[in-house]
Design an enzyme around this catalytic site. Structure first.
Site, PDB file in Angstrom:
ATOM      1  N   ARG A  80      28.426  50.474  92.965  1.00  0.00           N
ATOM      2  CA  ARG A  80      29.571  49.259  93.284  1.00  0.00           C
ATOM      3  C   ARG A  80      29.692  48.335  93.807  1.00  0.00           C
ATOM      4  O   ARG A  80      29.661  47.125  93.250  1.00  0.00           O
ATOM      5  CB  ARG A  80      30.791  49.884  92.643  1.00  0.00           C
ATOM      6  N   TYR A 133      35.567  28.687  76.177  1.00  0.00           N
ATOM      7  CA  TYR A 133      34.933  29.394  75.439  1.00  0.00           C
ATOM      8  C   TYR A 133      36.483  29.902  75.758  1.00  0.00           C
ATOM      9  O   TYR A 133      36.896  30.143  76.205  1.00  0.00           O
ATOM     10  CB  TYR A 133      33.904  30.217  76.227  1.00  0.00           C
ATOM     11  N   ASP A 216      30.765  26.319  83.493  1.00  0.00           N
ATOM     12  CA  ASP A 216      29.869  26.989  82.599  1.00  0.00           C
ATOM     13  C   ASP A 216      28.689  27.381  82.412  1.00  0.00           C
ATOM     14  O   ASP A 216      29.332  25.937  81.160  1.00  0.00           O
ATOM     15  CB  ASP A 216      30.923  27.924  81.563  1.00  0.00           C
ATOM     16  N   LYS A 241      23.092  35.259  76.991  1.00  0.00           N
ATOM     17  CA  LYS A 241      23.490  34.043  75.935  1.00  0.00           C
ATOM     18  C   LYS A 241      21.704  34.019  75.646  1.00  0.00           C
ATOM     19  O   LYS A 241      20.839  34.970  75.568  1.00  0.00           O
ATOM     20  CB  LYS A 241      24.219  32.570  76.305  1.00  0.00           C
TER      21      LYS A 241
HETATM   22  C1  PLP Z   1      29.458  34.233  75.414  1.00  0.00           C
HETATM   23  C2  PLP Z   1      29.627  33.407  76.059  1.00  0.00           C
HETATM   24  C3  PLP Z   1      31.028  33.643  77.553  1.00  0.00           C
HETATM   25  C4  PLP Z   1      31.459  35.362  77.716  1.00  0.00           C
HETATM   26  O1  PLP Z   1      30.501  35.963  77.672  1.00  0.00           O
HETATM   27  P1  PLP Z   1      30.273  36.911  77.885  1.00  0.00           P
HETATM   28  O2  PLP Z   1      29.407  37.598  77.566  1.00  0.00           O
HETATM   29  O3  PLP Z   1      30.166  37.659  76.311  1.00  0.00           O
HETATM   30  O4  PLP Z   1      31.558  37.924  77.882  1.00  0.00           O
HETATM   31  C5  PLP Z   1      31.337  32.494  78.337  1.00  0.00           C
HETATM   32  N1  PLP Z   1      31.127  31.146  78.073  1.00  0.00           N
HETATM   33  C6  PLP Z   1      30.150  30.949  76.828  1.00  0.00           C
HETATM   34  C7  PLP Z   1      29.999  29.737  77.235  1.00  0.00           C
HETATM   35  C8  PLP Z   1      29.518  31.973  76.271  1.00  0.00           C
HETATM   36  O5  PLP Z   1      29.308  31.283  75.442  1.00  0.00           O
END
Ligand code: PLP
Length: 427
Positions: A80, A133, A216, A241
């Site tokens: 962890r 998101y 982000d 992604k």
């Molecule tokens: C998918 C996504 C998230 C969240 O990510 P997870 O891996 O599904 O928790 C956050 N920001 C953006 C822009 C996303 O496309």
């Protein structure tokens, strides 16, 4: 032989290596594991100390009970806190954004929620772009208020002056602790000016309070956009992604200065939101092909977008390679993006019925949310990814009933177009 390294990273005769050259072997020594060329999966919860004195010394560093000696490294204690797969991965991941340190998490939401929890406290205000998101939106608007943290949203299309006025009019500008930005915005591809956000954060910082800018960068990063170079302090990812890139794992990441990352990693230890060794190993596999995948997807998307733009059943497309009609957005694009990426949204003439007929007729492209994988995916934002946003707000953001979002994969672009073409005949 080992690569030489200075504070900027590994180099050969003073020439620093590009990130893509370091993803296969940097930070792993084959002598650690039977001379295996690839790092193994260290599928272990805990690590053996050579003796009790060593265990004590490792804990002193991990819990900040004393300063590190010049030569001393944080020892392996418990998965962890740290694990070789995560450490090697983080040391590679940071190169893409030129960050001092990076941390990987169990999901993008784990990265975002842990980072905000680490850097915000009761009484603080977070200023954020919209749309963001859905999970991040929910966390900021419904979870953070429980801890006395207030949010102010601004439209991604707003100018820097409008954002500044909005903040001043709120009456709580002195409480500003973070500017949180998602650019390009999902699904409309609206860009937010990171430099302008950094200037605003600077204006509201004081000698004892630095307003942090977090971006982000899931849609274009870490290959086509580098927010830290434009004044952001932290960059966040859903590594599910593009970074993961094969739609076979869930993960997240955060990168930035050593100072901020110390706080983020400290919080990760106590929320237990780190990625597992297996996910870390999978992500190392993914990083090797990150650049060629994103470049191929971006090239493919260019061809697909050109086809969609000319199609009589398509009302409008939202694509970063097609911003000539919007000089303000075009200027931000030229400043902070090096390619248009592979997310395309478009409005079909008509509404939900037309969009559904199109989606139900696709054969090669899969009907699914998520994005950034090797396969092309299509979805309907109004009824799927953005369905929890009220109709009025959706309209303000430009998300209509006829809108379809496509994440272009690495299939041959002509085959993707053949599929779109046949599906459009059914509309
Ligand atoms: C998918 C996504 C998230 C969240 O990510 P997870 O891996 O599904 O928790 C956050 N920001 C953006 C822009 C996303 O496309």
């Amino acid at each position: 032989m080992q690569l030489e390294e200075d504070h900027q990273g590994p180099h050969i005769n003073g020439k620093h290596l590009r990130p893509e050259s370091l993803m296969m072997s940097y930070g792993y020594n084959p002598e650690w594991s039977e001379m295996a060329v690839k790092a193994p999966i260290y599928q272990t919860s805990t690590f053996v100390f050579k003796n009790a004195e060593e265990g004590k010394a490792f804990f002193e560093l991990a819990y900040g009970l004393r300063e590190k000696n010049a030569e001393e490294q944080l020892g392996l204690i418990y998965s962890r806190l740290n694990n070789p797969d995560l450490e090697i991965l983080e040391n590679r991941l940071r190169f893409w954004d030129g960050a001092e340190d990076a941390a990987v998490f169990a999901s993008g939401m784990a990265a975002i929620s842990t980072t905000l929890l680490a850097l915000l406290k009761p009484g603080d205000v977070i200023l954020h772009s919209e749309p963001i998101y859905g999970g991040s939106d929910y966390y900021i608007k419904n979870i953070l208020p429980k801890f006395g943290i207030q949010s102010i949203g601004f439209q991604a299309s707003a100018t820097a002056e409008e954002v500044s006025q909005l903040l001043d009019a709120s009456g709580v500008a002195d409480k500003l602790a973070m500017v949180y930005v998602e650019t390009p915005a999902n699904p409309t591809n609206h860009l937010v000016d990171i430099e302008a956000c950094a200037a605003l954060a600077k204006k509201h910082s004081t000698p004892d309070k630095k307003v942090v800018v977090a971006v982000d960068n899931t849609f274009l990063g870490p290959v086509f956009s580098h927010p830290l170079k434009h004044g952001a302090d932290l960059v966040l990812y859903s590594a599910t992604k593009y970074i993961g890139g094969h739609s076979d794992l869930i993960a997240g990441a955060c990168a930035g200065s050593a100072d901020l990352m110390k706080a983020v990693k400290g919080m990760r230890t106590f929320t237990g939101s780190m990625a597992s060794p297996w996910t870390g190993w999978m992500l190392m596999r993914s990083l090797e092909t990150l650049k060629i995948r994103m470049e191929a997807q971006s090239r493919g998307a260019e061809t697909v977008a050109a086809y969609l733009k000319e199609h009589p059943k398509v009302e409008k497309i939202y694509y970063l390679g097609d911003l000539a009609h919007n000089p303000h957005q075009q200027a931000i694009y030229e400043k902070q993006c090096s390619a248009a990426g592979s997310m395309i949204a478009f409005d079909l003439k008509g509404g939900e019925a037309e969009a559904f007929r199109f989606l139900n007729s696709l054969k090669l492209i899969k009907l699914a949310v998520s994005l950034g994988g090797t396969e092309s995916l299509a979805e309907h934002p109004a009824s799927m990814t953005h369905s929890d946003i009220c109709l009025a707000d959706r309209a303000k953001m430009g998300i209509g009933e006829g809108m379809v979002r496509i994440s272009v994969g690495i299939e041959h672009p002509d085959d993707i177009i053949s599929d779109i073409e046949q599906a459009l005949t059914k509309v």
